[in-house]
Write a protein that holds these residues in place. Structure first.
Motif, PDB file in Angstrom:
ATOM      1  N   SER A 124       8.379  29.198  15.493  1.00 17.17           N
ATOM      2  CA  SER A 124       9.502  28.666  14.729  1.00 17.17           C
ATOM      3  C   SER A 124      10.384  27.755  15.565  1.00 17.17           C
ATOM      4  O   SER A 124      11.128  26.931  15.033  1.00 17.17           O
ATOM      5  CB  SER A 124      10.343  29.818  14.160  1.00 17.17           C
ATOM      6  OG  SER A 124      10.839  30.638  15.211  1.00 17.17           O
ATOM      7  N   ASP A 125      10.307  27.888  16.903  1.00 15.82           N
ATOM      8  CA  ASP A 125      11.152  27.068  17.777  1.00 15.82           C
ATOM      9  C   ASP A 125      10.506  25.737  18.141  1.00 15.82           C
ATOM     10  O   ASP A 125      11.035  24.972  18.950  1.00 15.82           O
ATOM     11  CB  ASP A 125      11.494  27.835  19.056  1.00 15.82           C
ATOM     12  CG  ASP A 125      10.243  28.260  19.837  1.00 15.82           C
ATOM     13  OD1 ASP A 125       9.116  27.937  19.394  1.00 15.82           O
ATOM     14  OD2 ASP A 125      10.392  28.915  20.886  1.00 15.82           O
ATOM     15  N   GLY A 126       9.338  25.448  17.556  1.00 17.19           N
ATOM     16  CA  GLY A 126       8.670  24.181  17.815  1.00 17.19           C
ATOM     17  C   GLY A 126       7.814  24.170  19.064  1.00 17.19           C
ATOM     18  O   GLY A 126       7.191  23.144  19.372  1.00 17.19           O
ATOM     19  N   ALA A 127       7.749  25.268  19.787  1.00 17.61           N
ATOM     20  CA  ALA A 127       6.929  25.342  20.987  1.00 17.61           C
ATOM     21  C   ALA A 127       5.451  25.353  20.613  1.00 17.61           C
ATOM     22  O   ALA A 127       5.077  25.657  19.472  1.00 17.61           O
ATOM     23  CB  ALA A 127       7.286  26.584  21.794  1.00 17.61           C
ATOM     24  N   VAL A 128       4.610  25.014  21.588  1.00 21.17           N
ATOM     25  CA  VAL A 128       3.171  24.980  21.348  1.00 21.17           C
ATOM     26  C   VAL A 128       2.652  26.387  21.071  1.00 21.17           C
ATOM     27  O   VAL A 128       3.024  27.350  21.747  1.00 21.17           O
ATOM     28  CB  VAL A 128       2.446  24.381  22.568  1.00 21.17           C
ATOM     29  CG1 VAL A 128       0.931  24.376  22.341  1.00 21.17           C
ATOM     30  CG2 VAL A 128       2.939  22.961  22.831  1.00 21.17           C
ATOM     31  N   ARG A 129       1.798  26.511  20.083  1.00 16.96           N
ATOM     32  CA  ARG A 129       1.227  27.792  19.691  1.00 16.96           C
ATOM     33  C   ARG A 129       0.331  28.342  20.808  1.00 16.96           C
ATOM     34  O   ARG A 129      -0.392  27.597  21.473  1.00 16.96           O
ATOM     35  CB  ARG A 129       0.402  27.591  18.423  1.00 16.96           C
ATOM     36  CG  ARG A 129      -0.113  28.851  17.778  1.00 16.96           C
ATOM     37  CD  ARG A 129      -0.971  28.506  16.583  1.00 16.96           C
ATOM     38  NE  ARG A 129      -2.267  27.938  16.973  1.00 16.96           N
ATOM     39  CZ  ARG A 129      -3.112  27.360  16.133  1.00 16.96           C
ATOM     40  NH1 ARG A 129      -2.789  27.234  14.853  1.00 16.96           N
ATOM     41  NH2 ARG A 129      -4.270  26.891  16.561  1.00 16.96           N
ATOM     42  N   VAL A 130       0.362  29.645  20.988  1.00 21.99           N
ATOM     43  CA  VAL A 130      -0.499  30.315  21.963  1.00 21.99           C
ATOM     44  C   VAL A 130      -1.646  30.989  21.209  1.00 21.99           C
ATOM     45  O   VAL A 130      -1.412  31.816  20.324  1.00 21.99           O
ATOM     46  CB  VAL A 130       0.287  31.350  22.796  1.00 21.99           C
ATOM     47  CG1 VAL A 130      -0.653  32.108  23.730  1.00 21.99           C
ATOM     48  CG2 VAL A 130       1.393  30.666  23.589  1.00 21.99           C
ATOM     49  N   ASP A 131      -2.883  30.631  21.556  1.00 22.54           N
ATOM     50  CA  ASP A 131      -4.058  31.133  20.863  1.00 22.54           C
ATOM     51  C   ASP A 131      -4.812  32.147  21.720  1.00 22.54           C
ATOM     52  O   ASP A 131      -4.669  32.185  22.948  1.00 22.54           O
ATOM     53  CB  ASP A 131      -5.009  29.981  20.526  1.00 22.54           C
ATOM     54  CG  ASP A 131      -4.393  28.973  19.569  1.00 22.54           C
ATOM     55  OD1 ASP A 131      -3.576  29.387  18.723  1.00 22.54           O
ATOM     56  OD2 ASP A 131      -4.730  27.770  19.679  1.00 22.54           O
ATOM     57  N   ALA A 132      -5.633  32.957  21.067  1.00 22.05           N
ATOM     58  CA  ALA A 132      -6.581  33.833  21.770  1.00 22.05           C
ATOM     59  C   ALA A 132      -7.832  33.010  22.062  1.00 22.05           C
ATOM     60  O   ALA A 132      -8.469  32.492  21.133  1.00 22.05           O
ATOM     61  CB  ALA A 132      -6.914  35.043  20.917  1.00 22.05           C
ATOM     62  N   LEU A 133      -8.188  32.871  23.328  1.00 21.16           N
ATOM     63  CA  LEU A 133      -9.258  31.981  23.757  1.00 21.16           C
ATOM     64  C   LEU A 133     -10.333  32.769  24.498  1.00 21.16           C
ATOM     65  O   LEU A 133     -10.028  33.743  25.196  1.00 21.16           O
ATOM     66  CB  LEU A 133      -8.711  30.891  24.671  1.00 21.16           C
ATOM     67  CG  LEU A 133      -7.560  30.049  24.118  1.00 21.16           C
ATOM     68  CD1 LEU A 133      -6.955  29.198  25.225  1.00 21.16           C
ATOM     69  CD2 LEU A 133      -8.045  29.175  22.967  1.00 21.16           C
ATOM     70  N   GLU A 134     -11.572  32.319  24.359  1.00 23.16           N
ATOM     71  CA  GLU A 134     -12.629  32.984  25.111  1.00 23.16           C
ATOM     72  C   GLU A 134     -13.801  32.033  25.339  1.00 23.16           C
ATOM     73  O   GLU A 134     -13.977  31.046  24.618  1.00 23.16           O
ATOM     74  CB  GLU A 134     -13.121  34.241  24.402  1.00 23.16           C
ATOM     75  CG  GLU A 134     -13.857  34.000  23.100  1.00 23.16           C
ATOM     76  CD  GLU A 134     -14.364  35.292  22.487  1.00 23.16           C
ATOM     77  OE1 GLU A 134     -15.602  35.454  22.372  1.00 23.16           O
ATOM     78  OE2 GLU A 134     -13.515  36.143  22.130  1.00 23.16           O
ATOM     79  N   VAL A 135     -14.583  32.347  26.357  1.00 19.19           N
ATOM     80  CA  VAL A 135     -15.886  31.729  26.574  1.00 19.19           C
ATOM     81  C   VAL A 135     -16.924  32.795  26.275  1.00 19.19           C
ATOM     82  O   VAL A 135     -16.856  33.911  26.809  1.00 19.19           O
ATOM     83  CB  VAL A 135     -16.031  31.200  28.007  1.00 19.19           C
ATOM     84  CG1 VAL A 135     -17.459  30.719  28.263  1.00 19.19           C
ATOM     85  CG2 VAL A 135     -15.042  30.070  28.262  1.00 19.19           C
ATOM     86  N   THR A 136     -17.860  32.465  25.396  1.00 19.95           N
ATOM     87  CA  THR A 136     -18.828  33.429  24.893  1.00 19.95           C
ATOM     88  C   THR A 136     -20.238  33.029  25.300  1.00 19.95           C
ATOM     89  O   THR A 136     -20.616  31.857  25.193  1.00 19.95           O
ATOM     90  CB  THR A 136     -18.759  33.504  23.356  1.00 19.95           C
ATOM     91  OG1 THR A 136     -17.433  33.828  22.948  1.00 19.95           O
ATOM     92  CG2 THR A 136     -19.717  34.533  22.805  1.00 19.95           C
ATOM     93  N   GLU A 137     -21.007  34.008  25.770  1.00 17.55           N
ATOM     94  CA  GLU A 137     -22.438  33.802  25.960  1.00 17.55           C
ATOM     95  C   GLU A 137     -23.153  34.258  24.690  1.00 17.55           C
ATOM     96  O   GLU A 137     -22.882  35.345  24.168  1.00 17.55           O
ATOM     97  CB  GLU A 137     -22.962  34.579  27.156  1.00 17.55           C
ATOM     98  CG  GLU A 137     -24.470  34.394  27.354  1.00 17.55           C
ATOM     99  CD  GLU A 137     -25.032  35.111  28.561  1.00 17.55           C
ATOM    100  OE1 GLU A 137     -26.231  34.914  28.863  1.00 17.55           O
ATOM    101  OE2 GLU A 137     -24.284  35.868  29.214  1.00 17.55           O
TER     102      GLU A 137
END
Length: 334
Positions: A124-137
């Motif tokens: 809501s404050d306009g900051a960049v969204r933080v996502d759940a990230l992964e590298v998958t085999e």
């Protein structure tokens, strides 16, 4: 760029794994194109694809091609791509969803890795969204998935691989870093603890044990080619320029980069032209095989033009690419 390969192969006919789609079309064609053919080969796969989205591919053993593409419109395209396996005479096999759009799968021997994620909550404050990230085999035989690296942040990029390690560029709320992840033990080794954001066009050079990329210092309107030693983490700046598209490249004979639009590729560390310009834009080389460079001439706002160039004299070799199509090189075989 996604990782670049330098291949030394015995003399025999070369075939290119090509992904192509008309600019506004919704069908992605996958074909093995003989280098000496006078017309485009018949596609062995036709896949649904979002007309406005980028696609990427990588070749696996046995002639199969791993393809990342967005199949249909979505409200949030960040992780809207799918990873599929296609091969002549076999139906498409979807291996993973929630794949990072426009990412290229990475092949290490017979093993396949891909960038994936899940969107976080909008701020809501306009900051960049933080996502759940992964590298998958992904096991190409069974479809079983295994997480080899996970974090919360903005971007986790597969920069390349050396030996049994994946090289990852990770951008998180605390900053960006460069790490190496062992694909068997999952041990994480920090190469560079802090980097400026928006590093790109990564190139892992196994011959010298280094990773190269383009980067800019915050507040500085100059871009640099940075080299990081994969054993020690020691870094050095090799070149600089006004454009973000410095495109570090491995060619037979050394390392090269793009000093500016319409100037081709220049050698890093010595004088001379490594690859002549094909026009007013930039030369993005994907593969080098038997003295031939396979790539695309890219001009912002225009359709990229694929090319095959003989490195010893810069002469372009005619290839029967599909007409009026966006083309991606997924790899080569004999």
């Amino acid at each position: 760029m996604t990782s670049l390969a330098l291949l030394a192969l015995a003399a025999s006919p070369v075939e290119l794994a090509l992904l192509s789609k008309s600019v506004d079309g919704s069908t992605l064609e996958v074909r093995w194109q003989p280098l000496d053919a006078t017309s485009p080969a018949e596609p062995f796969a036709r896949l649904d694809a979002h007309p406005a989205e980028t696609f990427r591919g990588a070749v696996l053993e046995g002639g199969a091609v791993a393809v990342v593409r967005v199949r249909a419109p979505a409200k949030d395209l960040s992780f809207a791509a799918v990873l599929s396996l296609v091969a002549p005479g076999r139906p498409e096999l979807v291996l993973a969803e929630q794949v990072v759009r426009a990412s290229r799968p990475l092949v290490m021997g017979g093993r396949l890795f891909v960038e994936r994620g899940h969107p976080g909550a909008d701020r809501s404050d306009g900051a960049v969204r933080v996502d759940a990230l992964e590298v998958t085999e992904v096991d190409v035989a069974t479809g079983r998935r295994r997480t080899v690296f996970a974090t919360f942040g903005y971007w986790t990029h597969l920069a390349g691989a050396v030996g049994r390690e994946l090289v990852l560029y990770v951008a998180e709320p605390a900053g960006a870093r460069l790490v190496a992840v062992h694909v068997d033990t999952l041990a994480v080794r920090t190469l560079v603890a802090a980097l400026p954001p928006l590093a790109h066009d990564f190139l892992v050079d196994p011959a010298t044990g280094a990773v190269l990329f383009a980067i800019a210092d915050p507040g500085v309107e100059r871009w640099f080619v940075e080299r990081v030693d994969l054993a020690t983490g020691a870094s050095a700046r090799l070149a600089e320029g006004d454009s973000a598209a410095l495109l570090p490249t491995v060619l037979q004979g050394g390392l090269a980069y793009a000093p500016g639009p319409g100037r081709g590729l220049a050698w890093l560390g010595r004088e001379g032209v490594a690859l002549p310009a094909r026009g007013p834009g930039f030369e993005r080389v994907a593969w080098v095989v038997d003295g031939l460079a396979f790539g695309r001439h890219e001009v912002p706002g225009a359709l990229p033009r694929p090319f095959v160039v003989r490195l010893r004299d810069g002469a372009e070799r005619p290839v029967a690419f599909p007409n009026d199509a966006v083309v991606d090189f997924a790899g080569v075989r004999r």
